[in-house]
Enzyme design. Structure first.
Site, short mmCIF file in Angstrom:
data_model
loop_
_atom_site.label_atom_id
_atom_site.label_comp_id
_atom_site.label_asym_id
_atom_site.label_seq_id
_atom_site.Cartn_x
_atom_site.Cartn_y
_atom_site.Cartn_z
N SER A 142 0.84 -1.20 0.00
CA SER A 142 0.00 0.00 0.00
C SER A 142 0.87 1.26 0.00
O SER A 142 1.58 1.53 -0.96
CB SER A 142 -0.94 -0.05 1.21
OG SER A 142 -1.87 1.01 1.16
N HIS A 188 -8.28 0.59 -0.35
CA HIS A 188 -8.20 -0.41 -1.43
C HIS A 188 -9.56 -1.03 -1.74
O HIS A 188 -9.67 -2.23 -2.02
CB HIS A 188 -7.15 -1.47 -1.10
CG HIS A 188 -5.82 -0.86 -0.80
ND1 HIS A 188 -5.09 -0.18 -1.76
CD2 HIS A 188 -5.12 -0.75 0.36
CE1 HIS A 188 -3.99 0.29 -1.19
NE2 HIS A 188 -3.99 -0.03 0.08
#
Length: 321
Positions: free
Chosen positions: A89, A211
């Site tokens: 991430s 996400h």
């Protein structure tokens, strides 16, 4: 020795991270003393906290990336350099710094913008994430689709009339997948996935449904920001989150980063891709050892070294000769 650098993401931050590095290594100190383009005292928040402040996305992201930049510079000075890189991430931005795509002066304010955009995208929304243990990718996708149909049939919508969301967010390692989205939808997903064979569905403390499609506004904001950013040439391969591999010629870094914030992270595939490149060891950069655990479950035959402190660096240098 061929080394693969992997950079930790949001969630592993802790007050005091990097303080011993700051006191010992000029390269690390330089990063924290000279950081520009952020609207808060990064050194104070990182080294003194409080933890509640550091945990806020808009502060977490620049602090974590500043740590990663400083550590990368220290390792490079000591002759420890990667042949490829990836990050979980937020950590993907640190990997792109290591590859020469972003400069030190550029990447820290860029991730503060990203953190602000992510926080703004879901301000006031009741969100949740769970870690699903013991299921494979296909089963989790099928379970989330089943929940989507159930939400649709029950007319479960948000204040704007859009269907509530529960989507796979992170494929961390075999048997560990996170599902994120609206709290009610994620609770439903937990029940459905347990019925489908999940060993456990554990709540994960996060500040947003990262996400997932709920972060589209953040992706749009990043797309606009990237129009004014310079992207350097990639000096070493980076494995991208949202595809779990290197990018192809017709894929652009801005587009992949725009997608990354609102699509699933295929970190297990990223680890496998780096292993296929023939690396001899992984180096985890960042507080904690979360990624090391993922590596051990994904590619158990490849050693992984987590570096967070001065002592960790000394042990690493001994281990790799």
């Amino acid at each position: 020795m061929k080394l693969g650098f992997i950079y930790a993401g949001q969630g592993s931050q802790k007050v005091g991270m990097g303080l011993d590095l700051y006191e010992k290594y000029p390269e690390f100190k330089e990063t924290f003393d000279n950081v520009k383009g952020v609207d808060f005292d990064l050194k104070k928040v990182c080294f003194e906290g409080p933890q509640e402040t550091l945990n806020e996305t808009k502060y977490t992201q620049p602090c974590m990336v500043a740590f990663a930049v400083g550590m990368t510079k220290v390792l490079k000075k000591l002759g420890v350099e990667p042949v490829c890189a990836a990050g979980l991430s937020l950590g993907e931005y640190s990997a792109l710094y290591a590859a020469g795509v972003f400069t030190e002066e550029q990447v820290v304010p860029l991730v503060q913008f990203r953190g602000n955009a992510m926080q703004t995208a879901v301000q006031g929304r009741d969100c949740k994430m769970i870690a699903v243990l013991g299921l494979d990718k296909d089963t989790v996708f099928a379970g989330c689709e089943k929940v989507r149909e159930q939400l649709k049939s029950e007319g479960k919508v948000d204040a704007e009339g859009k269907l509530l969301v529960a989507e796979p967010a992170n494929f961390n390692c075999p048997g560990q997948i996170t599902v994120s989205g609206d709290a009610e939808a994620v609770d439903m997903a937990g029940e459905v996935l347990k019925e489908m064979g999940a060993k456990r569905c554990l709540p994960v403390k996060v500040s947003g449904p990262f996400h997932t499609s709920l972060m589209k506004a953040a992706g749009d904001a990043l797309a606009e920001r990237f129009k004014d950013e310079a992207f350097g040439d990639m000096k070493l391969p980076v494995i991208f989150n949202c595809i779990g591999r290197e990018k192809k010629e017709d894929e652009t870094i801005p587009a992949l980063l725009e997608q990354q914030v609102q699509k699933s992270v295929y970190f297990d595939d990223s680890i496998k891709a780096m292993a296929d490149m023939g690396i001899d060891a992984f180096i985890e950069i960042g507080p904690g050892k979360t990624l090391s655990k993922f590596v051990q479950k994904t590619t158990p035959d490849i050693p992984v070294y987590a570096v967070e402190t001065v002592e960790d660096i000394e042990k690493l240098l001994e281990a790799i000769g």
